[in-house]
Design a protein around this motif. Structure first.
Motif, PDB file in Angstrom:
ATOM      1  N   GLU A  96       0.716  -1.728  -0.244  1.00  0.00           N
ATOM      2  CA  GLU A  96       0.087   0.301  -0.380  1.00  0.00           C
ATOM      3  C   GLU A  96       0.959   1.087  -0.358  1.00  0.00           C
ATOM      4  O   GLU A  96       1.994   1.680   1.314  1.00  0.00           O
ATOM      5  N   GLU A  97       0.625   2.134  -1.181  1.00  0.00           N
ATOM      6  CA  GLU A  97       1.318   3.411  -0.953  1.00  0.00           C
ATOM      7  C   GLU A  97       0.765   4.292   0.116  1.00  0.00           C
ATOM      8  O   GLU A  97       0.168   4.084   0.769  1.00  0.00           O
ATOM      9  N   ARG A  98       2.223   4.902   0.670  1.00  0.00           N
ATOM     10  CA  ARG A  98       2.268   6.099   1.445  1.00  0.00           C
ATOM     11  C   ARG A  98       0.882   6.995   0.617  1.00  0.00           C
ATOM     12  O   ARG A  98       1.236   7.712   0.028  1.00  0.00           O
ATOM     13  N   PRO A  99       0.146   7.382   1.467  1.00  0.00           N
ATOM     14  CA  PRO A  99      -0.841   8.836   1.471  1.00  0.00           C
ATOM     15  C   PRO A  99      -0.002  10.003   0.582  1.00  0.00           C
ATOM     16  O   PRO A  99      -0.686  10.759  -0.352  1.00  0.00           O
ATOM     17  N   CYS A 100       0.876  10.151   1.379  1.00  0.00           N
ATOM     18  CA  CYS A 100       1.405  11.596   1.193  1.00  0.00           C
ATOM     19  C   CYS A 100       2.579  11.715  -0.163  1.00  0.00           C
ATOM     20  O   CYS A 100       2.455  12.657  -1.057  1.00  0.00           O
ATOM     21  N   ARG A 101       2.813  10.222  -1.378  1.00  0.00           N
ATOM     22  CA  ARG A 101       2.604  10.056  -1.839  1.00  0.00           C
ATOM     23  C   ARG A 101       2.153   9.760  -3.236  1.00  0.00           C
ATOM     24  O   ARG A 101       1.984  10.394  -4.385  1.00  0.00           O
ATOM     25  N   ASP A 102       0.854   9.185  -2.509  1.00  0.00           N
ATOM     26  CA  ASP A 102      -0.427   8.373  -3.153  1.00  0.00           C
ATOM     27  C   ASP A 102      -1.758   9.791  -4.015  1.00  0.00           C
ATOM     28  O   ASP A 102      -2.115   9.819  -4.859  1.00  0.00           O
ATOM     29  N   ILE A 103      -1.319  10.774  -3.291  1.00  0.00           N
ATOM     30  CA  ILE A 103      -2.134  11.601  -2.805  1.00  0.00           C
ATOM     31  C   ILE A 103      -1.716  12.773  -3.279  1.00  0.00           C
ATOM     32  O   ILE A 103      -0.986  13.696  -2.611  1.00  0.00           O
ATOM     33  N   PRO A 104      -2.650  13.865  -4.545  1.00  0.00           N
ATOM     34  CA  PRO A 104      -1.760  15.199  -4.603  1.00  0.00           C
ATOM     35  C   PRO A 104      -2.346  15.921  -4.031  1.00  0.00           C
ATOM     36  O   PRO A 104      -3.393  16.156  -3.631  1.00  0.00           O
ATOM     37  N   ASN A 105      -1.413  17.059  -4.272  1.00  0.00           N
ATOM     38  CA  ASN A 105      -1.778  18.213  -3.551  1.00  0.00           C
ATOM     39  C   ASN A 105      -2.076  18.075  -1.999  1.00  0.00           C
ATOM     40  O   ASN A 105      -3.356  18.976  -1.670  1.00  0.00           O
ATOM     41  N   VAL A 106      -0.927  17.421  -1.213  1.00  0.00           N
ATOM     42  CA  VAL A 106      -0.797  17.258   0.091  1.00  0.00           C
ATOM     43  C   VAL A 106      -0.148  18.080   0.479  1.00  0.00           C
ATOM     44  O   VAL A 106       1.165  17.834   0.011  1.00  0.00           O
ATOM     45  N   ARG A 107      -0.485  18.656   1.696  1.00  0.00           N
ATOM     46  CA  ARG A 107       0.750  19.243   2.577  1.00  0.00           C
ATOM     47  C   ARG A 107       1.276  18.997   3.659  1.00  0.00           C
ATOM     48  O   ARG A 107       0.138  18.370   4.714  1.00  0.00           O
ATOM     49  N   THR A 108       2.777  18.126   3.976  1.00  0.00           N
ATOM     50  CA  THR A 108       2.315  16.697   5.170  1.00  0.00           C
ATOM     51  C   THR A 108       2.935  17.913   6.011  1.00  0.00           C
ATOM     52  O   THR A 108       4.892  18.715   5.766  1.00  0.00           O
ATOM     53  N   ILE A 109       3.497  17.624   7.513  1.00  0.00           N
ATOM     54  CA  ILE A 109       4.211  18.390   7.856  1.00  0.00           C
ATOM     55  C   ILE A 109       5.832  17.644   8.361  1.00  0.00           C
ATOM     56  O   ILE A 109       7.107  18.290   8.648  1.00  0.00           O
TER      57      ILE A 109
END
Length: 238
Positions: A96-109
């Motif tokens: 399962e891919e990481r959401p921070c890589r799989d979901i576009p236009n997200v800002r992570t800490i």
């Protein structure tokens, strides 16, 4: 349904409903104060080190206690390592891919992990939950601290943006269910390893016990002739 089957189904269905929750959490996290974001990024790793320190203290305390305490102090971290290894196998199996890589236009800490570092289940959640669960059954004094810490570590993985919520839920489930049975089992009777209580010479029981003396206390050290009963006045003149 086994725990492993439930975990696999959760992983397959996760991204279908987890994207919206993930976006809501990461968008809220981006609005939190800088100090809170820094605390979340540091605390998500520091929490694991705290559990390592607790296991080290538990082992140190067990050195002066009975064999069962030492066995539990060794089995608890060993169980955590085993469950962590299982979570790694599940990660490699499911991909399962990481959401921070799989979901576009997200800002992570936190920085998104490298490709190939899969998301499901969350290893941090596995380790935190397994550590708290084993400490609950082997050292209940720290359970009031360990359990909330495990929850914070798990949720912080979503807060910093590197996991879906279902990743940490599945990791916590694995840790809570699979880790405690080993240290909770009876490792041996508690009296093993204790030094026998000191006994006063002559008070032993069983084999080697001194036979009680038939000599009156006042007659010790006297010869048989001295121990002859004195004659009465009638016997002296007869």
């Amino acid at each position: 349904m086994s725990d492993t089957t439930a975990t696999v189904q959760l992983a397959k269905a996760g991204p279908e409903y987890g994207v919206g929750v993930y976006r809501d959490i990461t968008e809220w996290a981006a609005t939190t104060p800088d100090w809170m974001q820094s605390a979340g990024e540091i605390g998500t790793e520091l929490g694991i080190l705290v559990f390592v320190a607790l296991f080290a203290v538990q082992w140190w305390r067990a050195r002066t206690r009975d064999d069962r305490s030492m066995a539990q102090a060794l089995l608890a971290p060993a169980a955590v390592v085993v469950v962590y290894g299982l979570s790694e196998i599940i990660k490699i199996w499911l991909h399962e891919e990481r959401p921070c890589r799989d979901i576009p236009n997200v800002r992570t800490i936190a920085e998104c992990p490298a490709p190939g570092d899969w998301a499901f289940p969350s290893n941090h959640s596995v380790i935190a939950a397994a550590s708290a669960a084993t400490l609950l059954v082997t050292w209940r004094l720290v359970a009031a601290f360990a359990l909330p810490l495990a929850v914070l570590v798990a949720l912080s993985r979503v807060y910093v943006g590197v996991h879906y919520l279902h990743d940490v839920a599945a990791g916590a489930l694995l840790g809570l269910v699979l880790a405690p049975p080993a240290p909770a089992g009876r490792a041996g009777p508690r009296h093993l390893g204790r030094r026998p209580a000191a006994t006063t010479p002559g008070t032993e029981t069983g084999v080697g016990r001194r036979a009680p003396s038939s000599i009156p206390p006042g007659s010790r050290g006297r010869t048989p002739r001295d121990r002859v009963a004195p004659l009465t006045q009638h016997e002296e003149w007869s």
